[in-house]
Design an enzyme around this catalytic site. Sequence first.
Site, PDB file in Angstrom:
ATOM      1  N   ASP A   1       2.332   4.922  -0.176  1.00 60.08           N
ATOM      2  CA  ASP A   1       1.810   6.212   0.300  1.00 60.08           C
ATOM      3  C   ASP A   1       1.613   7.200  -0.848  1.00 60.08           C
ATOM      4  O   ASP A   1       2.135   6.997  -1.940  1.00 60.08           O
ATOM      5  CB  ASP A   1       2.807   6.830   1.296  1.00 60.08           C
ATOM      6  CG  ASP A   1       2.655   6.253   2.688  1.00 60.08           C
ATOM      7  OD1 ASP A   1       1.526   5.853   3.046  1.00 60.08           O
ATOM      8  OD2 ASP A   1       3.662   6.197   3.412  1.00 60.08           O
TER       9      ASP A   1
ATOM     10  N   ARG B   1      12.069   4.788   3.768  1.00 57.42           N
ATOM     11  CA  ARG B   1      12.183   6.253   3.800  1.00 57.42           C
ATOM     12  C   ARG B   1      12.978   6.722   5.020  1.00 57.42           C
ATOM     13  O   ARG B   1      13.717   7.711   4.934  1.00 57.42           O
ATOM     14  CB  ARG B   1      10.796   6.900   3.763  1.00 57.42           C
ATOM     15  CG  ARG B   1      10.152   6.797   2.370  1.00 57.42           C
ATOM     16  CD  ARG B   1       8.695   7.212   2.378  1.00 57.42           C
ATOM     17  NE  ARG B   1       8.502   8.547   2.906  1.00 57.42           N
ATOM     18  CZ  ARG B   1       7.300   9.079   3.181  1.00 57.42           C
ATOM     19  NH1 ARG B   1       6.198   8.356   2.955  1.00 57.42           N
ATOM     20  NH2 ARG B   1       7.210  10.289   3.654  1.00 57.42           N
TER      21      ARG B   1
ATOM     22  N   TYR C   1      12.869  -1.969  -3.320  1.00 57.18           N
ATOM     23  CA  TYR C   1      12.562  -0.532  -3.361  1.00 57.18           C
ATOM     24  C   TYR C   1      13.803   0.233  -3.789  1.00 57.18           C
ATOM     25  O   TYR C   1      14.928  -0.154  -3.445  1.00 57.18           O
ATOM     26  CB  TYR C   1      12.134  -0.020  -1.978  1.00 57.18           C
ATOM     27  CG  TYR C   1      10.725  -0.373  -1.586  1.00 57.18           C
ATOM     28  CD1 TYR C   1       9.647   0.371  -2.052  1.00 57.18           C
ATOM     29  CD2 TYR C   1      10.461  -1.446  -0.727  1.00 57.18           C
ATOM     30  CE1 TYR C   1       8.343   0.059  -1.680  1.00 57.18           C
ATOM     31  CE2 TYR C   1       9.161  -1.767  -0.353  1.00 57.18           C
ATOM     32  CZ  TYR C   1       8.107  -1.006  -0.837  1.00 57.18           C
ATOM     33  OH  TYR C   1       6.822  -1.316  -0.472  1.00 57.18           O
TER      34      TYR C   1
ATOM     35  N   ARG D   1       0.854  -1.194   0.000  1.00 60.42           N
ATOM     36  CA  ARG D   1       0.000   0.000   0.000  1.00 60.42           C
ATOM     37  C   ARG D   1       0.886   1.239   0.000  1.00 60.42           C
ATOM     38  O   ARG D   1       1.133   1.826   1.054  1.00 60.42           O
ATOM     39  CB  ARG D   1      -0.941  -0.051   1.199  1.00 60.42           C
ATOM     40  CG  ARG D   1      -2.032  -1.105   1.003  1.00 60.42           C
ATOM     41  CD  ARG D   1      -2.767  -1.404   2.273  1.00 60.42           C
ATOM     42  NE  ARG D   1      -1.884  -2.056   3.236  1.00 60.42           N
ATOM     43  CZ  ARG D   1      -2.280  -2.575   4.393  1.00 60.42           C
ATOM     44  NH1 ARG D   1      -3.554  -2.517   4.738  1.00 60.42           N
ATOM     45  NH2 ARG D   1      -1.413  -3.136   5.206  1.00 60.42           N
TER      46      ARG D   1
END
Lengths: 251, 251
Positions: free
Chosen positions: B51, B196, B109, B49
Site C-alpha cells: 500500500d 497492520r 514483514y 502489492r
Amino acid sequence: MRIALLIEYDGTPYAGWQWQPNGRSIQQCLEEAIEQITGRFHRVHGAGRTDAGVHALGQVAHFDTESSIPPQKWRHALNPHLPDSIRIRQSAAVEDTFHARFSACGKHYRYVYYVAPVASAMLGRHAWHVERAMDTDLMRQAAESFCGTHDYAAFCSSGSDVKDTVRTVKSVMIEAHGPWITLDVEGEGFLYNMVRILAGTLMEVGIGKRPTDCIAKALQTGQRDEAGVTAPAHGLHMMAVFYADDPFFGQ
Amino acid sequence: MRIALLIEYDGTPYAGWQWQPNGRSIQQCLEEAIEQITGRFHRVHGAGRTDAGVHALGQVAHFDTESSIPPQKWRHALNPHLPDSIRIRQSAAVEDTFHARFSACGKHYRYVYYVAPVASAMLGRHAWHVERAMDTDLMRQAAESFCGTHDYAAFCSSGSDVKDTVRTVKSVMIEAHGPWITLDVEGEGFLYNMVRILAGTLMEVGIGKRPTDCIAKALQTGQRDEAGVTAPAHGLHMMAVFYADDPFFGQ
C-alpha cells in the site's frame, strides 16, 4: 526567562542551522514558531551551527522570553508549529548565565557509513554510501592518535578563520553493525569540518588508500593534504552537547 | 528471458506498489526505467502489492525481456534510471515458470513502533509513533495465539473480497531496542492489512486497552471488531519473500 531546548532534526531539507539567503534554516523555523506563539521575535542561539544536510539528535539552543508558558510546556507549544522533520525533545528553564554555545563543555558527533554495493533506499539520506569494503581494524588503529590534546590544523577546512587550532578529543569509537559503520567522536570542541575530515580520512584508511599512520602524520605536520577528503554532510549527526550543569537533568 | 529483481524502497513518496490514477507507484517507476533502457514496455510483476507509504527492504519482482543485458547487470542498468528512494539490490535470471507472486512460499514483514513522548524527527516516516508506554511482555503473550494455521477473517480489512481467509503464520517476534519496538511476522501468506491489524491490536494490548486473550478470541469468532485498529502504513516494512528456489542465492 531563559529557555533551553533539546532538538532533533533531519537536516536533509534545510540550508543548515543558521539563517541563509537561500533556503530555510533550522534556526529560522524555530524563531518563526516562537513568534507565532508569542507574537514577538526572539533570537534562538544554538550550541553548534550545523551545515546544510547535517542531522541532529541532541542539538541544544536557548532563547529569552517574557511569556508565561511554563518552561517544560514549551516542547508541547512549539512542536505543532514546526515541520515534522524538527522536533523539540525537551524544554527547561535555565539561569540567565547559561548560553547554549559558550556554556557547552563538550560535544558528541556520530558519523555513519553505509558499506554495500548498492546505496540504501530507506536511509540513504542519513549515511555516506561507500561501495568498497572498509577494514574497521585499520580504521581503529589510525583513529587512536586522534585522541588527546593536539593542534588539529590539518583537520580544519581552509575557509575557516579560527586562529587557535588546538582542541581536545576525548574518545573515538568505531563500530560495525552489518553494512553500517558508525564513528563516534567526543571532544571539548571541534574545528570547522573536523569530524567530516576525520570521517573522510578514516574511510580512505579503511579501503586501504592511506596508511594507518596518516592521522598521526597529519597532526604532526598540520598539513591539510596529509588528511583525506571531507566526508559528505548527510552522514554527520550531532548526538549530544554536554554542560557542567545539564539543563534537562531528571526530565 | 525472465529477470527477477530484489528491490528496496522508501514508500513515503509513492502511491504504493501498483499503478494508481493519482500519484506515482513503484511498479510505474520500474516499468518506465526498463522502457528507458530497452525502448519497450515490459510489465513488472511484484510479489506483494504494498500500500501507499509501506516500505520494502526485500520486495521481489519479475519481468520478461529480449534484451542482451546480462541478468546480473540489470541492477547496474536500472539504478541510474530510478529515484534514490528505489534501489535494485540484486538481479538474476530465473526459469520461465518463476512468478514473483505465485511462486512465493512465504513472506517476512516487520512492523516498527517508536514509543516516546515526542515523535522522531529523523525516522518518523519509518515507524508508528506511540506516545504511551507499551508492555512487550503483554504483547508477546497476546501474539502467541496468532501463530499456526487459522481462519484470520478478523484480521482482514472489510474491503477485501478474498473468500478463503485461512492462512498459516510461522512466527511472531517482538523485540525492544530503546524507544523502538519491532514486530516480525513470517507466514506462508497474508490477508489484506493482516499485519497492520495485528500491529494495531498488539499496540492496544501493549498500552493495556485490550486483554492478552483478545487475539485468540478474534481468531475464534472471526469478528473484525474483536481485533484492534489498523496500524498506519508507514510503520510496515516488507523484509523478504521466500521461494523454494532462491533466485538470488549465492550473489
